[in-house]
Design an enzyme around this catalytic site. Structure first.
Site, PDB file in Angstrom:
ATOM      1  N   TYR A  98      77.633  16.954  19.190  1.00 26.10           N
ATOM      2  CA  TYR A  98      76.447  16.478  19.901  1.00 26.10           C
ATOM      3  C   TYR A  98      76.827  15.743  21.184  1.00 26.10           C
ATOM      4  CZ  TYR A  98      73.179  17.802  16.241  1.00 26.10           C
ATOM      5  OH  TYR A  98      72.408  18.529  15.368  1.00 26.10           O
ATOM      6  N   GLU A 140      71.368  16.396   8.882  1.00 23.48           N
ATOM      7  CA  GLU A 140      72.437  17.340   8.558  1.00 23.48           C
ATOM      8  C   GLU A 140      73.464  16.718   7.619  1.00 23.48           C
ATOM      9  OE1 GLU A 140      73.682  18.538  12.490  1.00 23.48           O
ATOM     10  OE2 GLU A 140      71.642  19.237  12.912  1.00 23.48           O
TER      11      GLU A 140
END
Length: 406
Positions: A98, A140
């Site tokens: 990310y 997640e």
């Protein structure tokens, strides 16, 4: 989850221009990121990149998330967030990635919008991105933990134990883990299969688990994808078509997906087209064992009976149930199709079909097909909240602001 007051004011003032340029931003973002980090090409499906689906999905999701932050009347983004997280887990996305995505995405915003992106504007959109990213990372992480998966080792080796030719274009692979038992999964979920291609690259592709829970193995059904309109052939489906035989070892993700069979007893309506039959096959296999008395209506559209994958097993499961009926539509040769109930010619038409009261609907197929079917079902009186769908690849429907009206 809120923006700081300073960032909220800036995002409110700039959201419109970012939304208008969202696709242009992602077209700059992806090439730049892949040039700097070519290893990420092993994560992102190149076919979705080539036809523009992945960039559109990213642009739509970030903009929709930002709108939710500044508009209290915006649709709840949580269901979309959960769906994205499931897809990311099946692809082995890791939290550290990310940071890479965020940096290159904000650089692309600056490239496209130029001097309009002041340090204050960049900081505000950086805050949006990290609220978005940390929400996904948390979801997640929970999914990895529930699946017993180490995020640093997201792939598990399976062996092909059986290959079944389902139609001229589709085949099924029965897969068993090389060690241990097959992970528990919910009926309707999917896995990703990652293969090493002849050009030295690695590509993942998601496939529905087309069998109900078995404990020792799972089945996926693969349609060989031929490129149309300038799109490339499906690299993973072609590789599997040419190479996957009993004994072949494959890297497979943990099961994922949030559109799953419920544990209720109300009637089910299953609507599918083409290879969208795969989650329907899993649902029927499960129901024929656990709830053979449950009322089920199966509506499927295909080009011909010969391209109707999994038909033989579907027929057995329908016959094994007390109140299951199937209606098929074929674009060609419907009159000659050896179906239980006479097949209808042309495209699916749900105007006059038997719809049980209080039914829950599951749909899978091409996006325009599902949009049309959804409108028809709502017109027949089925509430939108009872209609669930699964999309292969990036979900461009749920992230559209007018999705509820589609």
């Amino acid at each position: 989850m809120k923006l700081s007051p300073e960032s909220e004011a800036i995002v409110r003032a700039t959201a419109g221009v970012v939304a208008e340029n969202a696709e242009a931003i992602t077209k700059v973002f992806y090439p730049a990121m892949f040039a700097a980090h070519p290893e990420l090409l092993n994560v992102f499906n190149r076919a979705n990149q080539a036809v523009g689906e992945q960039p559109k999905a990213l642009a739509a999701s970030v903009v929709a998330f930002a709108v939710q932050l500044i508009d209290p009347d915006a649709p709840d983004f949580t269901p979309v967030m959960r769906r994205i997280a499931h897809k990311h887990v099946s692809l082995g996305i890791q939290a550290r990635q990310y940071t890479i995505v965020g940096r290159h995405l904000l650089d692309a915003v600056g490239t496209v919008l130029g001097d309009a992106v002041t340090p204050e504007v960049r900081a505000a959109w950086d805050e949006v991105y990290w609220l978005f990213g940390t929400s996904l990372i948390a979801e997640e992480g929970k999914l990895y933990a529930e699946g017993g998966t180490d995020p640093d080792e997201p792939w598990r080796q399976y062996r092909v134990v059986e290959r079944l030719e389902e139609s001229g274009e589709a085949f099924s692979l029965v897969l068993a883990p090389v060690s241990g038992s097959a992970p528990a999964h919910h009926t309707g979920q999917y896995v990703a299969i990652a293969v090493d291609l002849p050009d030295g690259t690695r590509q993942p592709r998601q496939y529905t688990i087309s069998s109900g829970p078995r404990g020792d193995s799972l089945r996926v059904t693969v349609k060989r994808v031929f490129g149309v309109g300038g799109a490339p052939d499906g690299q993973v489906s072609t590789w599997l078509h040419e190479n996957a035989e009993p004994g072949t070892l494959l890297d497979v993700s943990q099961p994922a997906g949030d559109v799953v069979l419920d544990g209720g007893e109300n009637p089910l309506v299953l609507v599918s087209a083409g290879i969208g039959i795969t989650p329907v096959a899993a649902i029927l296999e499960d129901l024929s064992r656990r709830q053979p008395q449950r009322t089920v209506r199966l509506f499927h559209a295909d080009r011909t009976h010969d391209t109707h994958a999994l038909y033989a097993s579907l027929r057995r499961q329908v016959l094994a149930m007390d109140d299951a009926r199937a209606q098929n539509w074929y674009e060609s040769d419907a009159a000659q199709a050896p179906t239980l109930h006479p097949a209808l010619p042309g495209y699916m038409n749900l105007d006059g079909v038997d719809l049980p009261e209080d039914a829950t609907v599951f749909m899978c197929g091409p996006l325009p097909f599902m949009q049309s079917a959804r409108r028809a079902l709502i017109a027949r009186g089925i509430p939108s909240e009872r209609i669930h769908y699964e999309v292969f690849g990036p979900d461009l429907w749920a992230q559209q602001p007018d999705a509820a009206a589609a």
